[in-house]
Scaffold this motif. Structure first.
Motif, mmCIF file in Angstrom:
data_model
loop_
_atom_site.group_PDB
_atom_site.id
_atom_site.type_symbol
_atom_site.label_atom_id
_atom_site.label_comp_id
_atom_site.label_asym_id
_atom_site.label_seq_id
_atom_site.Cartn_x
_atom_site.Cartn_y
_atom_site.Cartn_z
ATOM 1 N N GLU A 127 -40.316 41.971 -58.853
ATOM 2 C CA GLU A 127 -40.856 40.846 -59.626
ATOM 3 C C GLU A 127 -41.870 40.061 -58.811
ATOM 4 O O GLU A 127 -42.882 39.602 -59.343
ATOM 5 C CB GLU A 127 -39.715 39.940 -60.081
ATOM 6 C CG GLU A 127 -38.888 40.538 -61.226
ATOM 7 C CD GLU A 127 -37.710 39.671 -61.597
ATOM 8 O OE1 GLU A 127 -37.385 38.732 -60.824
ATOM 9 O OE2 GLU A 127 -37.105 39.914 -62.664
ATOM 10 N N GLN A 128 -41.588 39.893 -57.510
ATOM 11 C CA GLN A 128 -42.549 39.194 -56.640
ATOM 12 C C GLN A 128 -43.860 39.971 -56.545
ATOM 13 O O GLN A 128 -44.951 39.377 -56.587
ATOM 14 C CB GLN A 128 -41.942 39.009 -55.255
ATOM 15 C CG GLN A 128 -40.809 37.994 -55.215
ATOM 16 C CD GLN A 128 -40.110 37.950 -53.858
ATOM 17 O OE1 GLN A 128 -40.352 38.793 -52.987
ATOM 18 N NE2 GLN A 128 -39.231 36.973 -53.673
ATOM 19 N N LEU A 129 -43.746 41.303 -56.437
ATOM 20 C CA LEU A 129 -44.946 42.142 -56.380
ATOM 21 C C LEU A 129 -45.715 42.081 -57.698
ATOM 22 O O LEU A 129 -46.956 42.006 -57.705
ATOM 23 C CB LEU A 129 -44.566 43.588 -56.059
ATOM 24 C CG LEU A 129 -44.064 43.857 -54.638
ATOM 25 C CD1 LEU A 129 -43.566 45.288 -54.507
ATOM 26 C CD2 LEU A 129 -45.182 43.604 -53.618
ATOM 27 N N GLU A 130 -44.978 42.116 -58.827
ATOM 28 C CA GLU A 130 -45.627 42.047 -60.135
ATOM 29 C C GLU A 130 -46.325 40.707 -60.331
ATOM 30 O O GLU A 130 -47.417 40.633 -60.883
ATOM 31 C CB GLU A 130 -44.596 42.271 -61.240
ATOM 32 C CG GLU A 130 -44.146 43.726 -61.374
ATOM 33 C CD GLU A 130 -43.093 43.915 -62.446
ATOM 34 O OE1 GLU A 130 -42.577 42.884 -62.957
ATOM 35 O OE2 GLU A 130 -42.783 45.075 -62.779
ATOM 36 N N GLU A 131 -45.676 39.631 -59.857
ATOM 37 C CA GLU A 131 -46.281 38.307 -59.961
ATOM 38 C C GLU A 131 -47.551 38.223 -59.125
ATOM 39 O O GLU A 131 -48.576 37.679 -59.574
ATOM 40 C CB GLU A 131 -45.275 37.246 -59.497
ATOM 41 C CG GLU A 131 -45.764 35.815 -59.685
ATOM 42 C CD GLU A 131 -44.739 34.794 -59.231
ATOM 43 O OE1 GLU A 131 -45.079 33.606 -59.154
ATOM 44 O OE2 GLU A 131 -43.584 35.192 -58.943
ATOM 45 N N ALA A 132 -47.482 38.784 -57.912
ATOM 46 C CA ALA A 132 -48.669 38.795 -57.047
ATOM 47 C C ALA A 132 -49.788 39.621 -57.667
ATOM 48 O O ALA A 132 -50.964 39.231 -57.615
ATOM 49 C CB ALA A 132 -48.298 39.351 -55.670
ATOM 50 N N LEU A 133 -49.415 40.768 -58.275
ATOM 51 C CA LEU A 133 -50.416 41.626 -58.916
ATOM 52 C C LEU A 133 -51.060 40.924 -60.094
ATOM 53 O O LEU A 133 -52.277 41.011 -60.301
ATOM 54 C CB LEU A 133 -49.762 42.934 -59.373
ATOM 55 C CG LEU A 133 -50.681 43.959 -60.053
ATOM 56 C CD1 LEU A 133 -51.774 44.420 -59.093
ATOM 57 C CD2 LEU A 133 -49.882 45.163 -60.544
ATOM 58 N N THR A 134 -50.245 40.203 -60.881
ATOM 59 C CA THR A 134 -50.776 39.457 -62.027
ATOM 60 C C THR A 134 -51.782 38.405 -61.575
ATOM 61 O O THR A 134 -52.860 38.252 -62.154
ATOM 62 C CB THR A 134 -49.629 38.782 -62.805
ATOM 63 O OG1 THR A 134 -48.726 39.799 -63.263
ATOM 64 C CG2 THR A 134 -50.160 38.009 -64.003
ATOM 65 N N LEU B 237 -53.446 38.446 -58.820
ATOM 66 C CA LEU B 237 -54.608 39.153 -58.280
ATOM 67 C C LEU B 237 -55.548 39.585 -59.410
ATOM 68 O O LEU B 237 -56.768 39.469 -59.294
ATOM 69 C CB LEU B 237 -54.140 40.367 -57.479
ATOM 70 C CG LEU B 237 -55.176 41.047 -56.588
ATOM 71 C CD1 LEU B 237 -55.673 40.094 -55.524
ATOM 72 C CD2 LEU B 237 -54.594 42.294 -55.941
ATOM 73 N N LYS B 238 -54.952 40.091 -60.505
ATOM 74 C CA LYS B 238 -55.763 40.495 -61.656
ATOM 75 C C LYS B 238 -56.479 39.295 -62.273
ATOM 76 O O LYS B 238 -57.630 39.403 -62.698
ATOM 77 C CB LYS B 238 -54.880 41.174 -62.699
ATOM 78 C CG LYS B 238 -54.440 42.590 -62.325
ATOM 79 C CD LYS B 238 -53.571 43.205 -63.406
ATOM 80 C CE LYS B 238 -53.179 44.632 -63.042
ATOM 81 N NZ LYS B 238 -52.279 45.218 -64.078
ATOM 82 N N GLU B 239 -55.778 38.158 -62.344
ATOM 83 C CA GLU B 239 -56.401 36.939 -62.877
ATOM 84 C C GLU B 239 -57.570 36.500 -62.004
ATOM 85 O O GLU B 239 -58.626 36.112 -62.513
ATOM 86 C CB GLU B 239 -55.356 35.828 -62.969
ATOM 87 C CG GLU B 239 -54.320 36.052 -64.065
ATOM 88 C CD GLU B 239 -53.207 35.021 -64.037
ATOM 89 O OE1 GLU B 239 -53.214 34.176 -63.106
ATOM 90 O OE2 GLU B 239 -52.343 35.053 -64.931
ATOM 91 N N LYS C 127 -63.289 36.253 -60.954
ATOM 92 C CA LYS C 127 -64.429 36.615 -60.089
ATOM 93 C C LYS C 127 -65.516 37.318 -60.896
ATOM 94 O O LYS C 127 -66.709 36.987 -60.788
ATOM 95 C CB LYS C 127 -63.947 37.515 -58.957
ATOM 96 C CG LYS C 127 -65.062 37.992 -58.024
ATOM 97 C CD LYS C 127 -64.728 39.317 -57.394
ATOM 98 C CE LYS C 127 -64.846 40.442 -58.402
ATOM 99 N NZ LYS C 127 -64.636 41.775 -57.819
ATOM 100 N N SER C 128 -65.106 38.283 -61.728
ATOM 101 C CA SER C 128 -66.071 39.036 -62.536
ATOM 102 C C SER C 128 -66.800 38.123 -63.508
ATOM 103 O O SER C 128 -68.011 38.240 -63.704
ATOM 104 C CB SER C 128 -65.356 40.149 -63.302
ATOM 105 O OG SER C 128 -64.799 41.090 -62.415
ATOM 106 N N GLU C 129 -66.045 37.189 -64.130
ATOM 107 C CA GLU C 129 -66.663 36.250 -65.067
ATOM 108 C C GLU C 129 -67.643 35.335 -64.346
ATOM 109 O O GLU C 129 -68.731 35.047 -64.853
ATOM 110 C CB GLU C 129 -65.586 35.424 -65.770
ATOM 111 C CG GLU C 129 -64.760 36.239 -66.773
ATOM 112 C CD GLU C 129 -63.625 35.432 -67.375
ATOM 113 O OE1 GLU C 129 -63.413 34.284 -66.914
ATOM 114 O OE2 GLU C 129 -62.962 35.946 -68.294
#
Length: 520
Positions: free
Chosen positions: A279-286, A288-290, A295-297
Motif C-alpha cells: 500500500e505504501q508503494l502504491e501510494e508513492a506510485l500514485t 509519482l503519477k500525479e 509536470k507534463s501539463e
C-alpha cells in the motif's frame, strides 16, 4: 448439539443480525435487497437448527418446508442483488425468476411434488430424501442461478477498478465459504450421505458481503482469506480437541491447537506487513503519477506560452539584422547574432518540451506518407553545413550506390530524428568529420551517423536515450542542449516500429548512432 445444529444457529444468528443492520442503516435499494437475502439465509439457518434437533418425523417435515421458504429465494435474491449492484437492465428476467420462485413455493406448501419423504441420516436427524419430482428441477435452478450470478460478477471483475473491484473480490471470497459448501447440502437429498460439515463456515457469508457493501474502504482480500483459513482450521482443531477421549489425547490435541494459533498469528502478521508495504508503494506510485501528470501539463502550458513571444523576437531580430528598420552597424551585428542564436536555442528547447508533453500524453499524430529517406538526409546535411564549417569539420553524406526504395514514414518526425543525431555529432566532435550513411536490407532501412568525436563508455550508452540525459563526456564539454533530443528521437523511432541505438569503442574514439526503420 451436533454440527448441523451448530451451523444452523450460527447462520441464523449472524444473518438475522445482518438483516436488522440493513433495515436500520440501509438507504439504497441495493441495501434492501441484501436485507431480504439475509432474511432468507436466516430462515434457512434457524430451520436447519430445528431439523437437526428433532427426532419427530412430522416436525422434521414441517421444518424442512419452512426452511425452503428461505432456500428457494436465496439464489433469486442474490441474482437480484447482483443485477442491482452492477446496474443491469434485466427487469423482465428478475420478474421471471420471482415467478418461478413463487411456483416452487406453492409446490413446497404441501403434497409430495416437492418434498416427497423423510429419511433418517447420520443417526442424528431427518433429511428431505428422496426428493419430489419438482425438487430435481429446483436443484438445477438453484445451482445454475448461483453459477450464472457469479459468472456475471466474474465478467464485471475483469473491467472493475477501485472499490467496486474489491467488493466483487469479497463476493467471491464469501461464495467460497457459503454457496460452495451450502450447495453440498443437496447431496443427502439424492441419497449421497455426505455430512453437511461445510455449513459450519457458511455463517461467515452474510457478514463478509455486508461488510463489503457498507464499507467505503475495504481490506485486502488476501488478508481476509488468510484470516478465514486460519479461523476455519482453528475451529476444526478446537472441535477435534473436545472430541478427545483420554488425557493424553487432550494433551497433544491441545498442544497442536495452541501451536497452530501461534503459527496462524505469525502468518496473518506477515500478510499484514506485506500488504502495508504494498500500500505504501502504491501510494508513492500514485503520487509519482500525479506529479508526472502535473509536470507534463506544466510543460505543455509553459511551452505554448513561451512559443509566441520567442517567435516574435526571432521575427523582429531577423528584420533588424536585414536592415528593415535602418542600417545596422558592424559593431552591433555580432551581439545581435548572439541574441538570435540564443533565441534559436530557446525555440528548440520549447519545441522539445512540447514534443515531450505530446509523447507522454499520447497525443502525437503520425502523418505517414511515402517518401525518400535520402532526401531527408541530404536536406539535414545541407542545413548543418555552415555549423560544421564553423568548427572546421567535414560533414559528408555518402549516398548509397543505388537509390533506396521508397517507403511510408512521417517525414517531419524523421527529419527531427536525423537533425538531432547530426547536430549532436557536430557538437561532440572537436576535429575530424561527421559521416551520414544509409542502406537497405530486405526488411529495413538503416541510417547511421558516425563522428570522430568524444566517444562514450558502455554505461553512458545504457542511459543515453533517457530524458534530460547526456553522456558524461558531454556534460564536461562545451556542448549545449537540454538532453532531450535523443529521448525524443527514440520515441519518434518507436512510433515507426523501429529502433535506435549507439555504438562506441570508448572515450576519444568517436561514436556511431543507428536508426533502423521497417520498410512495411
Amino acid at each position: 448439539m451436533n454440527v448441523f445444529a451448530l451451523s444452523g444457529i450460527l447462520i441464523g444468528t449472524t444473518s438475522t443480525a445482518m438483516a436488522v443492520l440493513m433495515i436500520l442503516i440501509g438507504k439504497e435499494k441495493l441495501h434492501h435487497i441484501w436485507g431480504l437475502f439475509c432474511t432468507a439465509v436466516a430462515v434457512w439457518g434457524f430451520g436447519a437448527y430445528q431439523i437437526a434437533t428433532t427426532s419427530n418425523i412430522a416436525q422434521a417435515e414441517l421444518w424442512w418446508r419452512i426452511t425452503h421458504l428461505g432456500v428457494i429465494f436465496i439464489p433469486i435474491l442474490f441474482m437480484h442483488f447482483v443485477s442491482e449492484f452492477l446496474k443491469l437492465k434485466n427487469k423482465p428476467f428478475i420478474v421471471s425468476l420471482y415467478t418461478l420462485g413463487f411456483l416452487f413455493l406453492a409446490l413446497n406448501a404441501k403434497g409430495d411434488l416437492f418434498i416427497a419423504s423423510m429419511r433418517w441420516v447420520f443417526n442424528q436427524f431427518y433429511y428431505d430424501s428422496p426428493p419430489g419430482i419438482f425438487y430435481i428441477p429446483f436443484t438445477f435452478f438453484f445451482i445454475g442461478l448461483v453459477i450464472l450470478s457469479h459468472y456475471i460478477l466474474w465478467r464485471a471483475l475483469r473491467t472493475a477498478t477501485g472499490l467496486k473491484k474489491k467488493q466483487i473480490q469479497y463476493f467471491f471470497a464469501g461464495m467460497l465459504v457459503s454457496f460452495a459448501g451450502g450447495s453440498l447440502s443437496f447431496l443427502p437429498v439424492y441419497g449421497i450421505d455426505f455430512y453437511p460439515i461445510f455449513n459450519l463456515f457458511a455463517f461467515l457469508y452474510t457478514p463478509i458481503l455486508t461488510f463489503a457493501i457498507l464499507r467505503k474502504q475495504l481490506f485486502d482480500i488476501r488478508l481476509v482469506l488468510t484470516q478465514f483459513l486460519v479461523g476455519a482450521i482453528a475451529i476444526l482443531l478446537l472441535f477435534n480437541f473436545f472430541t478427545s477421549s483420554s488425557f493424553f489425547e487432550y494433551a497433544w490435541k491441545g498442544t497442536l491447537f495452541v501451536a497452530f494459533l501461534l503459527a496462524g498469528y505469525l502468518l496473518i502478521k506477515s500478510v499484514l506487513n506485506e500488504i502495508r508495504i504494498r500500500e505504501q508503494l502504491e501510494e508513492a506510485l500514485t503520487k509519482l503519477k500525479e506529479l508526472d501528470k502535473a509536470k507534463s501539463e506544466f510543460l505543455s502550458i509553459a511551452s505554448h506560452q513561451l512559443r509566441a513571444p520567442l517567435t516574435a523576437i526571432k521575427g523582429y531580430l531577423s528584420m533588424l539584422m536585414e536592415g528593415t528598420y535602418g542600417t545596422v552597424g558592424e559593431q552591433q551585428k555580432r551581439p545581435m547574432q548572439n541574441v538570435y542564436d540564443s533565441n534559436e536555442r530557446m525555440i528548440k528547447l520549447v519545441n522539445d518540451l512540447l514534443n515531450i508533453s505530446r509523447i507522454e500524453s499520447g497525443k502525437v499524430e503520425m502523418k505517414m506518407e511515402e517518401g525518400s529517406v535520402e532526401k531527408i538526409l541530404e536536406s539535414v546535411v545541407q542545413e548543418l553545413q555552415v555549423k560544421a564549417h564553423e568548427k572546421r569539420l567535414d560533414l559528408v553524406f555518402e549516398k548509397p550506390q543505388s537509390p533506396l526504395s521508397l517507403f511510408r514514414f512521417d517525414k517531419e518526425k524523421m527529419r527531427n530524428v536525423v537533425l538531432n543525431l547530426v547536430d549532436n555529432a557536430i557538437h561532440y566532435t572537436e576535429q575530424g568529420s561527421v559521416k551520414v550513411q544509409a542502406r537497405q536490407t530486405a526488411q529495413n532501412t538503416i541510417i547511421s551517423v558516425t563522428d570522430t568525436g568524444l566517444g562514450m563508455r558502455e554505461e553512458e550508452i545504457a542511459r543515453l536515450f533517457q530524458s534530460f540525459t547526456r553522456g558524461e563526456t558531454g556534460n564536461r564539454a562545451w556542448a549545449e542542449g537540454s538532453g532531450l533530443g535523443l529521448y525524443i528521437a527514440k520515441q519518434f523511432v518507436a512510433l515507426h516500429r523501429g529502433r535506435i541505438w549507439a555504438e562506441s569503442k570508448g572515450q576519444g574514439k568517436g561514436s556511431t548512432f543507428f536508426v533502423e526503420l521497417p520498410l512495411a
